[in-house]
Design an enzyme around this catalytic site. Structure first.
Site, short mmCIF file in Angstrom:
data_model
loop_
_atom_site.label_atom_id
_atom_site.label_comp_id
_atom_site.label_asym_id
_atom_site.label_seq_id
_atom_site.Cartn_x
_atom_site.Cartn_y
_atom_site.Cartn_z
N LYS A 9 0.88 -1.24 0.01
CA LYS A 9 0.04 -0.07 0.00
C LYS A 9 0.80 1.09 0.06
O LYS A 9 1.99 1.29 0.14
CB LYS A 9 -0.84 -0.12 1.20
CG LYS A 9 -2.05 -1.11 0.98
CD LYS A 9 -2.79 -0.92 2.37
CE LYS A 9 -4.01 -2.11 2.17
NZ LYS A 9 -5.00 -2.07 3.27
N TYR A 49 -12.80 -1.62 -3.28
CA TYR A 49 -13.03 -1.58 -1.81
C TYR A 49 -14.79 -1.46 -1.70
O TYR A 49 -15.16 -1.03 -0.43
CB TYR A 49 -12.56 -0.49 -0.90
CG TYR A 49 -10.97 -0.93 -0.56
CD1 TYR A 49 -10.94 -2.05 0.27
CD2 TYR A 49 -9.84 -0.41 -0.82
CE1 TYR A 49 -9.61 -2.46 0.84
CE2 TYR A 49 -8.64 -0.72 -0.59
CZ TYR A 49 -8.40 -1.79 0.40
OH TYR A 49 -7.26 -2.10 0.80
N ARG A 85 -2.28 -14.11 4.97
CA ARG A 85 -2.78 -13.52 6.15
C ARG A 85 -2.15 -13.44 7.48
O ARG A 85 -2.04 -12.77 8.25
CB ARG A 85 -4.19 -14.23 6.49
CG ARG A 85 -5.20 -13.78 5.19
CD ARG A 85 -6.82 -13.86 5.42
NE ARG A 85 -7.41 -13.00 6.11
CZ ARG A 85 -7.71 -11.74 5.91
NH1 ARG A 85 -7.25 -11.51 4.72
NH2 ARG A 85 -8.18 -10.92 6.92
N ARG A 102 2.72 -6.47 9.21
CA ARG A 102 2.03 -5.32 9.84
C ARG A 102 2.82 -4.98 11.36
O ARG A 102 3.03 -3.77 11.54
CB ARG A 102 0.74 -5.67 10.07
CG ARG A 102 -0.11 -5.30 8.59
CD ARG A 102 -1.47 -5.92 8.69
NE ARG A 102 -2.33 -5.68 7.42
CZ ARG A 102 -3.44 -6.08 7.08
NH1 ARG A 102 -3.85 -7.34 7.85
NH2 ARG A 102 -3.79 -5.92 5.97
N ASN A 112 -1.96 0.12 6.83
CA ASN A 112 -1.10 -0.83 7.34
C ASN A 112 -0.68 -1.72 6.31
O ASN A 112 -0.46 -2.99 6.36
CB ASN A 112 -2.60 -1.80 8.06
CG ASN A 112 -3.53 -2.20 6.95
OD1 ASN A 112 -3.59 -1.80 5.89
ND2 ASN A 112 -4.60 -2.91 7.20
N HIS A 115 -2.52 -5.47 1.76
CA HIS A 115 -3.61 -5.98 1.70
C HIS A 115 -3.47 -7.36 1.21
O HIS A 115 -2.61 -7.74 0.24
CB HIS A 115 -4.69 -5.20 0.73
CG HIS A 115 -5.87 -6.07 0.28
ND1 HIS A 115 -6.98 -5.95 1.06
CD2 HIS A 115 -6.20 -7.19 -0.78
CE1 HIS A 115 -8.05 -6.73 0.34
NE2 HIS A 115 -7.35 -7.51 -0.66
N GLU A 126 -10.11 -10.29 -7.03
CA GLU A 126 -9.44 -9.40 -6.89
C GLU A 126 -8.06 -9.68 -7.78
O GLU A 126 -7.61 -8.60 -8.42
CB GLU A 126 -8.65 -9.29 -5.51
CG GLU A 126 -9.77 -8.94 -4.63
CD GLU A 126 -9.32 -8.97 -3.00
OE1 GLU A 126 -10.06 -8.74 -2.37
OE2 GLU A 126 -8.24 -9.42 -2.72
P1 CMP Z 1 -7.31 -4.16 3.98
O1 CMP Z 1 -7.29 -5.42 4.42
O2 CMP Z 1 -7.18 -3.64 2.65
O3 CMP Z 1 -9.12 -4.02 3.92
C1 CMP Z 1 -10.00 -2.71 4.21
C2 CMP Z 1 -8.81 -1.74 4.56
O4 CMP Z 1 -9.47 -0.55 5.25
C3 CMP Z 1 -8.02 -2.27 5.69
O5 CMP Z 1 -7.08 -3.14 5.06
C4 CMP Z 1 -7.32 -0.88 6.24
O6 CMP Z 1 -6.31 -0.22 5.24
C5 CMP Z 1 -8.68 0.06 6.37
N1 CMP Z 1 -9.25 -0.07 7.55
C6 CMP Z 1 -9.81 -1.27 8.13
N2 CMP Z 1 -10.28 -0.85 9.46
C7 CMP Z 1 -10.12 0.35 9.41
C8 CMP Z 1 -10.55 1.49 10.52
N3 CMP Z 1 -11.11 0.93 11.60
N4 CMP Z 1 -10.04 2.60 10.37
C9 CMP Z 1 -9.46 3.18 9.10
N5 CMP Z 1 -9.21 2.21 8.31
C10 CMP Z 1 -9.46 0.93 8.38
#
Ligand code: CMP
Length: 138
Positions: A9, A49, A85, A102, A112, A115, A126
């Site tokens: 990311k 998303y 994961r 992470r 984070n 993904h 995806e």
């Molecule tokens: P990802 O696994 O790509 O799936 C959805 C994304 O939304 C997640 O990683 C984060 O980048 C973001 N995300 C998930 N939960 C939150 C949260 N509580 N606040 C802000 N961003 C979030």
């Protein structure tokens, strides 16, 4: 053998740590069988998303995912979806285990670093969202 989809990311591309993340992926035994660095546009981020569209963080997530380039990848290995994961660690880095991507690299729950797909069905969706079959060369 199974395939999963990964995104390195914007927080990671910005900090020039894509190689460090790839090292953790490869150390885990997963193979990067396709990879490209791209800049998502708003439509792509929204579509990718879309399941989160009702969430309070959705607009911020789209802004973040379009803020800098990302690296999209196809990873292959035994149980690749679950395995990746584990390698990524929990969505919120505060809850991620030692040694995970992470824990080592993520800044917060949004930024984070990576993904990964959460199911076989989503991995297929995806992967085909970003890669033509001829771009996956093994
Ligand atoms: P990802 O696994 O790509 O799936 C959805 C994304 O939304 C997640 O990683 C984060 O980048 C973001 N995300 C998930 N939960 C939150 C949260 N509580 N606040 C802000 N961003 C979030």
């Amino acid at each position: 053998m199974q395939e999963t989809f990964s995104i390195i990311k914007p927080d990671a591309t910005k900090r020039n740590i894509t190689g460090s993340i790839n090292m953790l992926i490869e150390k885990s035994g997963l193979r990067i069988i396709a990879q490209k660095r791209i800049k998502l546009n708003k439509d792509q981020a929204v579509q990718f998303y879309i399941v989160h569209k009702e969430k309070s963080f959705f607009n911020d997530l789209v802004d973040y995912m379009t803020s800098e380039p990302v690296v999209v990848q196809v990873l292959s290995g035994e149980n690749a979806i679950e395995r990746y994961r584990e390698v990524m660690g929990a969505t919120n880095p505060e809850n991620a285990e030692e040694g995970t991507i992470r824990k080592q690299h993520a800044l917060n729950v949004q930024e984070n670093s990576v993904h990964g797909s959460d199911s076989i069905e989503n991995a297929k969706k995806e992967i085909s969202f970003f890669f033509k079959s001829e771009e996956i060369v093994g």
